[in-house]
Design an enzyme around this catalytic site. Structure first.
Site, short mmCIF file in Angstrom:
data_model
loop_
_atom_site.label_atom_id
_atom_site.label_comp_id
_atom_site.label_asym_id
_atom_site.label_seq_id
_atom_site.Cartn_x
_atom_site.Cartn_y
_atom_site.Cartn_z
N LYS A 161 0.88 -1.18 0.00
CA LYS A 161 0.00 0.00 0.00
C LYS A 161 0.91 1.22 0.00
O LYS A 161 1.43 1.63 1.04
CB LYS A 161 -0.88 -0.02 1.25
CG LYS A 161 -2.26 0.62 1.09
CD LYS A 161 -2.22 2.09 0.77
CE LYS A 161 -1.99 2.96 1.98
NZ LYS A 161 -1.74 4.36 1.63
N GLY B 276 6.39 5.14 8.55
CA GLY B 276 5.55 6.34 8.58
C GLY B 276 5.65 7.03 9.92
O GLY B 276 6.62 6.86 10.66
N THR C 73 5.04 8.18 13.76
CA THR C 73 4.96 7.46 15.04
C THR C 73 3.51 7.28 15.48
O THR C 73 3.12 6.20 15.94
CB THR C 73 5.79 8.20 16.11
OG1 THR C 73 7.18 8.10 15.74
CG2 THR C 73 5.62 7.58 17.49
N GLY D 208 2.06 4.50 13.65
CA GLY D 208 2.65 3.26 14.16
C GLY D 208 1.90 2.75 15.38
O GLY D 208 1.66 1.54 15.53
N GLU E 151 8.87 16.11 15.60
CA GLU E 151 9.36 15.91 14.23
C GLU E 151 8.67 16.90 13.30
O GLU E 151 7.45 16.88 13.16
CB GLU E 151 9.07 14.47 13.78
CG GLU E 151 9.65 14.17 12.43
CD GLU E 151 9.41 12.73 11.99
OE1 GLU E 151 8.27 12.27 12.03
OE2 GLU E 151 10.39 12.07 11.60
P1 NAI Z 1 1.35 8.45 7.82
O1 NAI Z 1 2.09 7.72 8.86
O2 NAI Z 1 -0.10 8.73 8.12
O3 NAI Z 1 1.39 7.65 6.44
C1 NAI Z 1 2.32 6.65 6.12
C2 NAI Z 1 1.58 5.49 5.44
O4 NAI Z 1 0.65 4.91 6.34
C3 NAI Z 1 0.77 5.91 4.22
O5 NAI Z 1 0.82 4.89 3.25
C4 NAI Z 1 -0.62 6.03 4.78
O6 NAI Z 1 -1.61 5.89 3.81
C5 NAI Z 1 -0.65 4.89 5.78
N1 NAI Z 1 -1.62 5.03 6.87
C6 NAI Z 1 -2.09 6.17 7.44
N2 NAI Z 1 -2.97 5.89 8.41
C7 NAI Z 1 -3.08 4.55 8.46
C8 NAI Z 1 -3.84 3.64 9.26
N3 NAI Z 1 -4.69 4.08 10.19
N4 NAI Z 1 -3.69 2.34 9.05
C9 NAI Z 1 -2.84 1.88 8.11
N5 NAI Z 1 -2.11 2.67 7.32
C10 NAI Z 1 -2.21 4.00 7.49
O7 NAI Z 1 2.06 9.75 7.49
P2 NAI Z 1 1.47 10.99 6.66
O8 NAI Z 1 0.04 11.25 7.03
O9 NAI Z 1 1.77 10.78 5.25
O10 NAI Z 1 2.34 12.14 7.25
C11 NAI Z 1 2.00 12.72 8.49
C12 NAI Z 1 3.24 13.22 9.15
O11 NAI Z 1 4.05 12.13 9.53
C13 NAI Z 1 4.10 14.07 8.26
O12 NAI Z 1 3.76 15.40 8.42
C14 NAI Z 1 5.49 13.78 8.71
O13 NAI Z 1 5.90 14.72 9.65
C15 NAI Z 1 5.40 12.45 9.39
N6 NAI Z 1 6.01 11.38 8.61
C16 NAI Z 1 7.12 10.79 9.09
C17 NAI Z 1 7.71 9.78 8.40
C18 NAI Z 1 8.94 9.14 8.91
O14 NAI Z 1 9.50 8.28 8.25
N7 NAI Z 1 9.42 9.50 10.05
C19 NAI Z 1 7.20 9.31 7.12
C20 NAI Z 1 6.00 9.99 6.71
C21 NAI Z 1 5.45 10.98 7.44
#
Ligand code: NAI
Ligand code: MG
Length: 493
Positions: free
Chosen positions: A186, A239, A241, A244, A395
């Protein structure tokens, strides 16, 4: 003025879901738009998969795992197949990298010269492991023969972020396939395009139907369905925290295995005896590489008081040469942030910094590359940030550096460890004893000494504390995608 050749943009077809070796629309018929963050234009639409599509993909992955050609394929043939996938990625680095840049806003230099070669390398590295990670015979007491088998975990759900779309996916798919698992990927809703093109390359390489499936869609629908699905054995996630935490909670319902690569607020520590020019160069790379949208970004710069002014002036001077530009220009080193939401989030943190005791040294707002469009943010540096300031704790995930002062090594270690995160850290010093001492005391999954952002397929990567758990890359990742079976045979006469 010299002009630089900007590569032509490819035509991008609307995306479909890749399920069981076929390209299909979402059952709901819905589609979602993906944006080029440098121009704010819609690049194309992709199918918006949800629970029903995830179910189809998981069933295909299950079938491929249990009774397709994949289940009978020798490790040696898997090795050859993974090697070929790596080769195809290398051959298509320009095309895949261009898709990545258009979708994500990262400089074409990074996507074609760093990300895609790393993806190719990852498949060729794990190709080798397919034939080299196996069971053992164990000298148990009694007249018994005991041995272990390393078996795949099963159907793996891979959910990834948008900052390194195909690279983060490859860190999961390559070891998973090498160990004989099947995968449902995904991708992030912001950056689905490279994964779709990659799936086509896997098919071209000869990967059997159903072994890799790609369901584009949103997290709370498609992602959550994958996490809840009883036929998914493991979730590999990169993604935020906060996401997570949700995934871990949801995975408890079916007790599936989880590995999480989450956020960070990584400290970059400069001791007074360091090579300050090298440290300044490193500090810039640490925060501005990948627009600062890097989980391991060195977003907190800790400087020993006696060299503070000297180092900060070097960092400031170097920062002036880094200006946002058209990501498709091969000379650009700072691209557009991935989305309007991400830009808004980064700008809101910049506002917090401006309203605090911290001193804004440079940047501090949205940038314009001359087009009046795009989610560009100026490279931004705050000095004199107090350790409990939000911009020193949370972050930001953008090109925003918080500089802090410390008095001695113990003070540096204490302050560096004072967040909930623990992904990466760095220390700059010429004193080999101090370097190793600090490396041991830092709570982080990766520590760099006199360098920043070095990664290699062979070396494990992952978090301490709330930066997650499980190690990707290297031999450590093989543990995430295998389970051990102990077999007993009675040999008594
Ligand atoms: P996110 O953690 O929500 O998204 C990452 C992945 O998880 C995407 O594929 C998303 O569709 C999926 N996802 C989201 N909610 C989910 C759920 N409930 N169940 C299963 N999968 C889910 O991150 P997002 O919304 O893209 O970014 C939000 C913030 O997170 C950003 O502003 C950034 O600061 C931070 N971030 C940090 C990352 C890292 O590697 N440290 C990576 C991406 C974002
Ligand atoms: Mg996009």
């Amino acid at each position: 003025m010299t002009t630089t050749q900007v590569p032509a943009q490819p035509k991008i077809a609307p995306g479909k879901l890749f399920i069981d070796g076929k390209w299909v629309e979402a059952i709901s018929g819905k589609r979602l738009e993906t944006i080029n963050p440098a121009s704010e234009e819609v690049l194309t639409t992709v199918a918006e998969g949800d629970e029903a599509d995830v179910d189809q993909a998981v069933k295909a992955a299950r079938k491929a795992l249990e009774d397709g050609p994949w289940s009978k394929m020798s490790a040696r043939d898997r090795q050859k197949l993974l090697w070929k996938i790596g080769q195809l990625v290398a051959d298509h680095a320009q095309e895949l990298g261009t898709l990545e840049t258009l979708d994500n806003g990262k400089p074409i230099f990074e996507s074609t010269r760093i990300d895609m070669p790393f993806v190719a390398e990852c498949f060729q590295y794990y190709a080798g492991w397919a034939t080299k990670w196996h069971g053992e015979t164990i000298p148990v007491p009694g007249n018994y023969f005991n041995y272990t088998l390393r078996e795949p975990v099963g159907v793996v759900g891979a959910i990834v972020a948008w900052n390194f779309p195909l690279l983060l996916a490859s860190w999961k798919i390559a070891p998973a396939l090498a160990m004989g698992n099947t995968v449902v990927l995904k991708p992030a809703e912001q950056t689905p395009l490279s994964a779709l093109r990659f799936a086509a390359l896997c098919q071209e390489a000869g990967l059997p139907d159903g072994v890799l499936n790609v369901v584009t869609g949103f997290g709370p629908t498609a992602g959550a369905a994958l996490v809840r699905h009883p036929e998914v054995d493991k979730i590999a996630f990169t993604g935020e925290t906060a996401t997570g935490r949700i995934i871990m909670r949801e995975a408890a319902g079916t007790l599936k295995r989880v590995s999480l690569e989450l956020g960070g607020k990584s400290p970059n520590i400069v001791l007074a005896d360091a090579d300050l020019d090298a440290a300044a160069r490193g500090a810039i790379n640490a925060i501005f590489y990948g627009k600062g949208e890097v989980c391991a970004a060195g977003s907190r710069l800790f400087v020993e008081r006696s060299v503070h002014d000297q180092l900060l002036s070097k960092v400031l001077e170097r920062s002036q040469s880094i200006q946002p530009g058209d990501p498709m220009n091969p000379k650009t080193r700072l691209g557009a942030l991935v989305s309007k939401e991400q830009m808004a989030k980064v700008l809101s943190y910049i506002d917090i910094g401006k309203r605090s005791e911290a001193k804004l040294l440079t940047g501090g707002g949205r940038a314009d590359i001359g087009t009046g469009k795009g989610f560009f943010v100026q490279p931004t540096i705050f000095d004199g940030v107090s350790p409990d300031n939000k911009i020193a704790q949370e972050e930001i995930f953008g090109p925003v550096l918080a500089a802090l002062e410390f008095t001695d090594v113990e003070d540096a270690i204490k302050k560096a460890n004072a967040t909930v995160y623990g992904l990466a850290a760095a220390v700059w010093t010429r004193d080999v004893k101090k370097a190793h001492y600090v490396a041991r005391r830092l709570k982080a999954g990766t520590v760099w000494v006199n360098m920043y952002n070095m990664m290699s397929t062979e070396s494990p990567f992952g978090g301490y504390r709330q930066s997650g758990f499980g190690r990707e890359l290297g031999a450590h990742a093989l543990e995430l995608y295998t389970q051990v079976k102990s077999v007993w045979v009675d040999l008594s006469p």
